[in-house]
Motif scaffolding. Structure first.
Motif, mmCIF file in Angstrom:
data_model
loop_
_atom_site.group_PDB
_atom_site.id
_atom_site.type_symbol
_atom_site.label_atom_id
_atom_site.label_comp_id
_atom_site.label_asym_id
_atom_site.label_seq_id
_atom_site.Cartn_x
_atom_site.Cartn_y
_atom_site.Cartn_z
ATOM 1 N N LEU A 11 -2.199 6.697 5.225
ATOM 2 C CA LEU A 11 -1.556 6.196 4.012
ATOM 3 C C LEU A 11 -0.650 5.004 4.321
ATOM 4 N N LEU A 12 0.185 5.141 5.337
ATOM 5 C CA LEU A 12 1.098 4.055 5.686
ATOM 6 C C LEU A 12 0.328 2.813 6.134
ATOM 7 N N GLY A 13 -0.806 3.024 6.796
ATOM 8 C CA GLY A 13 -1.651 1.894 7.170
ATOM 9 C C GLY A 13 -2.204 1.185 5.942
ATOM 10 N N ARG A 14 -2.660 1.945 4.965
ATOM 11 C CA ARG A 14 -3.195 1.357 3.731
ATOM 12 C C ARG A 14 -2.097 0.647 2.945
ATOM 13 N N ILE A 15 -0.921 1.219 2.927
ATOM 14 C CA ILE A 15 0.198 0.560 2.236
ATOM 15 C C ILE A 15 0.542 -0.743 2.951
ATOM 16 N N GLY A 16 0.426 -0.746 4.279
ATOM 17 C CA GLY A 16 0.622 -1.983 5.035
ATOM 18 C C GLY A 16 -0.380 -3.053 4.628
ATOM 19 N N GLU A 17 -1.629 -2.643 4.378
ATOM 20 C CA GLU A 17 -2.647 -3.584 3.902
ATOM 21 C C GLU A 17 -2.251 -4.160 2.543
ATOM 22 N N ILE A 18 -1.770 -3.285 1.650
ATOM 23 C CA ILE A 18 -1.331 -3.754 0.336
ATOM 24 C C ILE A 18 -0.175 -4.729 0.499
ATOM 25 N N GLY A 19 0.726 -4.439 1.444
ATOM 26 C CA GLY A 19 1.852 -5.319 1.719
ATOM 27 C C GLY A 19 1.429 -6.708 2.156
ATOM 28 N N LYS A 20 0.344 -6.790 2.901
ATOM 29 C CA LYS A 20 -0.163 -8.101 3.328
ATOM 30 C C LYS A 20 -0.797 -8.854 2.157
ATOM 31 N N SER A 22 -0.161 -8.224 -1.162
ATOM 32 C CA SER A 22 0.790 -8.387 -2.258
ATOM 33 C C SER A 22 2.201 -8.058 -1.771
ATOM 34 N N PRO A 23 2.759 -8.933 -0.938
ATOM 35 C CA PRO A 23 4.039 -8.622 -0.294
ATOM 36 C C PRO A 23 5.186 -8.375 -1.272
ATOM 37 N N ASP A 24 5.217 -9.074 -2.385
ATOM 38 C CA ASP A 24 6.313 -8.883 -3.338
ATOM 39 C C ASP A 24 6.276 -7.499 -3.974
ATOM 40 N N VAL A 26 5.234 -4.651 -2.552
ATOM 41 C CA VAL A 26 5.764 -3.686 -1.591
ATOM 42 C C VAL A 26 7.254 -3.932 -1.360
ATOM 43 N N ALA A 27 7.666 -5.188 -1.317
ATOM 44 C CA ALA A 27 9.092 -5.502 -1.160
ATOM 45 C C ALA A 27 9.890 -4.968 -2.349
ATOM 46 N N GLY A 28 9.342 -5.098 -3.549
ATOM 47 C CA GLY A 28 10.019 -4.566 -4.733
ATOM 48 C C GLY A 28 10.155 -3.055 -4.676
ATOM 49 N N TYR A 29 9.089 -2.398 -4.234
ATOM 50 C CA TYR A 29 9.137 -0.944 -4.071
ATOM 51 C C TYR A 29 10.205 -0.559 -3.050
ATOM 52 N N GLN A 30 10.233 -1.267 -1.922
ATOM 53 C CA GLN A 30 11.212 -0.959 -0.880
ATOM 54 C C GLN A 30 12.636 -1.166 -1.386
#
Length: 113
Positions: A11-20, A22-24, A26-30
């Motif tokens: 899951l964390l790997g896939r979220i990392g892919e989403i971060g690459k 659509s970085p904003d 994932v940054a907004g979520y964080q």
């Protein structure tokens, strides 16, 4: 049941892919995720116990695996986790009762019209 440790890693790997891609997003979520921790009113363990209860009520497997690991890391016992889950169970049942009352109210309103 799931292999929660492997699922969390994938899951964390896939979220990392989403971060690459659509970085904003994932940054907004964080930003949202970290906002409550900045006040310091709740300790990390309490924060994770609440997160686990919410994970149950929102039926989020990803939230369950991430926050179970964090709760244990922050010193939560199995008993504390079970108590937090008891609150989630009670509120889910309570929410169903409240929304059942709303249904009856809607039925009454529609019957009167």
């Amino acid at each position: 049941m799931l292999d929660w440790v492997a699922y969390r890693k994938e899951l964390l790997g896939r979220i990392g892919e989403i971060g690459k891609l659509s970085p904003d997003t994932v940054a907004g979520y964080q930003t949202l995720s970290n906002a409550g921790q900045k006040t310091g009113h709740l300790d990390a363990k309490t924060h994770e116990l609440i997160a686990l209860a919410v994970a149950v009520t929102t039926r989020c497997d990803g939230c369950i695996t991430v926050h179970a690991a964090q709760a244990l890391k922050n010193g939560a016992s199995r008993e504390e986790i079970a108590e937090a889950l008891g609150v989630a169970i009670a509120l889910n049942a309570g929410a169903a009762l409240v929304y059942s009352a709303r249904v009856m109210d809607a039925v009454s309103a529609h019957s009167a019209g």
